[in-house]
Design a protein around this motif. Structure first.
Motif, PDB file in Angstrom:
ATOM      1  N   GLU A   2       0.831  -1.202   0.000  1.00 56.10           N
ATOM      2  CA  GLU A   2       0.000   0.000   0.000  1.00 56.10           C
ATOM      3  C   GLU A   2       0.857   1.240   0.000  1.00 56.10           C
ATOM      4  O   GLU A   2       1.922   1.297   0.611  1.00 56.10           O
ATOM      5  CB  GLU A   2      -0.885  -0.023   1.259  1.00 56.10           C
ATOM      6  CG  GLU A   2      -1.719   1.234   1.468  1.00 56.10           C
ATOM      7  CD  GLU A   2      -2.820   1.374   0.441  1.00 56.10           C
ATOM      8  OE1 GLU A   2      -3.935   0.883   0.689  1.00 56.10           O
ATOM      9  OE2 GLU A   2      -2.544   1.945  -0.632  1.00 56.10           O
ATOM     10  N   SER A   3       0.406   2.235  -0.684  1.00 51.70           N
ATOM     11  CA  SER A   3       1.018   3.549  -0.619  1.00 51.70           C
ATOM     12  C   SER A   3      -0.101   4.546  -0.436  1.00 51.70           C
ATOM     13  O   SER A   3      -1.075   4.543  -1.188  1.00 51.70           O
ATOM     14  CB  SER A   3       1.794   3.860  -1.895  1.00 51.70           C
ATOM     15  OG  SER A   3       2.266   5.189  -1.864  1.00 51.70           O
ATOM     16  N   THR A 100      -1.685   1.513   6.799  1.00 47.92           N
ATOM     17  CA  THR A 100      -0.609   2.246   6.130  1.00 47.92           C
ATOM     18  C   THR A 100      -1.017   3.711   6.119  1.00 47.92           C
ATOM     19  O   THR A 100      -2.065   4.055   5.564  1.00 47.92           O
ATOM     20  CB  THR A 100      -0.403   1.750   4.700  1.00 47.92           C
ATOM     21  OG1 THR A 100      -0.024   0.382   4.730  1.00 47.92           O
ATOM     22  CG2 THR A 100       0.690   2.553   4.009  1.00 47.92           C
TER      23      THR A 100
ATOM     24  N   LYS B  44       4.584   4.345  11.015  1.00 45.26           N
ATOM     25  CA  LYS B  44       4.881   3.131  10.260  1.00 45.26           C
ATOM     26  C   LYS B  44       4.864   1.950  11.214  1.00 45.26           C
ATOM     27  O   LYS B  44       5.530   1.971  12.243  1.00 45.26           O
ATOM     28  CB  LYS B  44       6.248   3.237   9.583  1.00 45.26           C
ATOM     29  CG  LYS B  44       6.590   2.037   8.697  1.00 45.26           C
ATOM     30  CD  LYS B  44       8.003   2.118   8.151  1.00 45.26           C
ATOM     31  CE  LYS B  44       8.993   1.567   9.143  1.00 45.26           C
ATOM     32  NZ  LYS B  44      10.356   1.384   8.571  1.00 45.26           N
ATOM     33  N   GLN B  59       8.345  -5.496   9.262  1.00 47.75           N
ATOM     34  CA  GLN B  59       8.977  -4.196   9.108  1.00 47.75           C
ATOM     35  C   GLN B  59       9.832  -3.822  10.307  1.00 47.75           C
ATOM     36  O   GLN B  59      10.274  -2.678  10.412  1.00 47.75           O
ATOM     37  CB  GLN B  59       7.907  -3.126   8.858  1.00 47.75           C
ATOM     38  CG  GLN B  59       7.120  -3.372   7.565  1.00 47.75           C
ATOM     39  CD  GLN B  59       6.278  -2.182   7.170  1.00 47.75           C
ATOM     40  OE1 GLN B  59       6.775  -1.224   6.590  1.00 47.75           O
ATOM     41  NE2 GLN B  59       4.993  -2.237   7.501  1.00 47.75           N
TER      42      GLN B  59
END
Lengths: 111, 113
Positions: A2-3, A100, B44, B59
Motif C-alpha cells: 500500500e502507498s 498504512t 509506520k 517491518q
C-alpha cells in the motif's frame, strides 16, 4: 504494498469556514480507510472511517468521501474551529486491518 | 476508561547505546501494535501482537530492534544499538481485536545524538 499519500502538507482556513483535506492511495485491495487527527505531543486520534462498499460517511461536523475509481478520499470538516488545528492523516488497510498511513496535512485555523 | 500508557515520554541517548520503551495497553485489548513515526511522516507499523504472540514483524529491523509481550498485556520495545536514524516518536496502540479501532498512546520521543 500500500502507498497512501496526502495532496498538501499544509492547509490554512479561516475559523468558521469548511476544510477539505485530500488523500490518494495506490492499492486496490485496500477496503478500509480511516482519518486520524494528531495534536502536538499526542498520539493519533480516530475521527471517522469508511469501508470500500460506501462512498460517503458522515459524523459530527465531519464527512469522508471515497472515490474508488480514482483511488481518492477526502475529509471535510464543517465550520472549522481553532480546536481542529492539528495534523490529519489518512490510513488505508486491507483484510488484515494493518494500517498504512499517509504523510499528513497540517491544518491551521486562522482567527 | 484509561487509555494506552507509555513510558518514558522522552528519551535522549547517544548512538550505539541501548534504550527500551514500555507500553501498557487498554485493559482487555488483545491486539497491540508498535509504530515508528519519524518527524513529518505518518506512523509506520513495526510489529503487531495478538495476545503474547507476534502476528507480523516484517517491518521490524531485527538486527537492532526487539519487542516482547510475554504475558499478553504489557509490551516492551528495545533498540540495541541505536543509530541516528532511529530518532523518532515510538507509538503504541491497542485494539480489542485486529479488526477493531486502534487506540494510540502519547508516544515516546527518542532522540539519538
Amino acid at each position: 504494498g500500500e502507498s497512501v499519500g496526502l495532496h498538501l502538507p499544509t492547509l490554512s482556513v479561516q475559523e468558521g469556514d469548511n476544510s477539505i483535506i485530500n488523500c490518494a492511495y495506490s492499492n486496490s485491495a485496500s477496503d478500509y480507510f480511516i482519518w486520524y487527527k494528531q495534536e502536538s505531543g499526542k498520539g493519533p486520534q480516530f475521527i471517522i472511517d469508511i469501508r470500500s462498499n460506501m462512498d460517503k460517511r458522515q459524523g459530527q461536523r465531519v464527512t469522508v468521501l471515497l472515490n474508488k475509481t480514482v483511488k481518492h478520499l477526502s475529509l471535510q470538516i464543517a465550520a472549522t474551529q481553532p480546536g481542529d488545528s492539528a495534523v490529519y492523516f489518512c490510513a488505508g488497510a486491507g483484510s488484515a486491518r494493518q494500517l498504512t498511513f499517509g504523510s499528513g496535512t497540517q491544518l491551521t485555523v486562522l482567527p | 476508561e484509561a487509555g494506552v500508557a507509555q513510558s518514558p515520554r522522552y528519551k535522549i541517548i547517544e548512538k550505539r547505546q541501548s534504550v527500551a520503551f514500555w507500553c501498557n495497553p487498554i485493559s482487555g485489548h488483545a491486539t497491540l501494535y508498535w509504530y515508528q513515526q519519524i518527524l513529518g511522516q505518518g506512523p509506520k507499523l513495526l510489529i503487531q501482537f495478538q495476545n503474547n504472540g507476534v502476528v507480523d514483524d516484517s517491518q521490524l529491523p531485527k538486527d537492532r530492534f526487539s519487542a516482547e509481550r510475554l504475558k499478553g498485556v504489557d509490551s516492551t520495545l528495545k533498540i540495541q544499538p541505536a543509530k541516528l536514524e532511529d530518532s523518532a516518536v515510538y507509538l503504541c496502540a491497542s485494539a480489542v481485536a485486529f479488526y477493531n479501532e486502534q487506540f494510540f498512546g502519547p508516544g515516546t520521543r527518542l532522540t539519538v545524538l
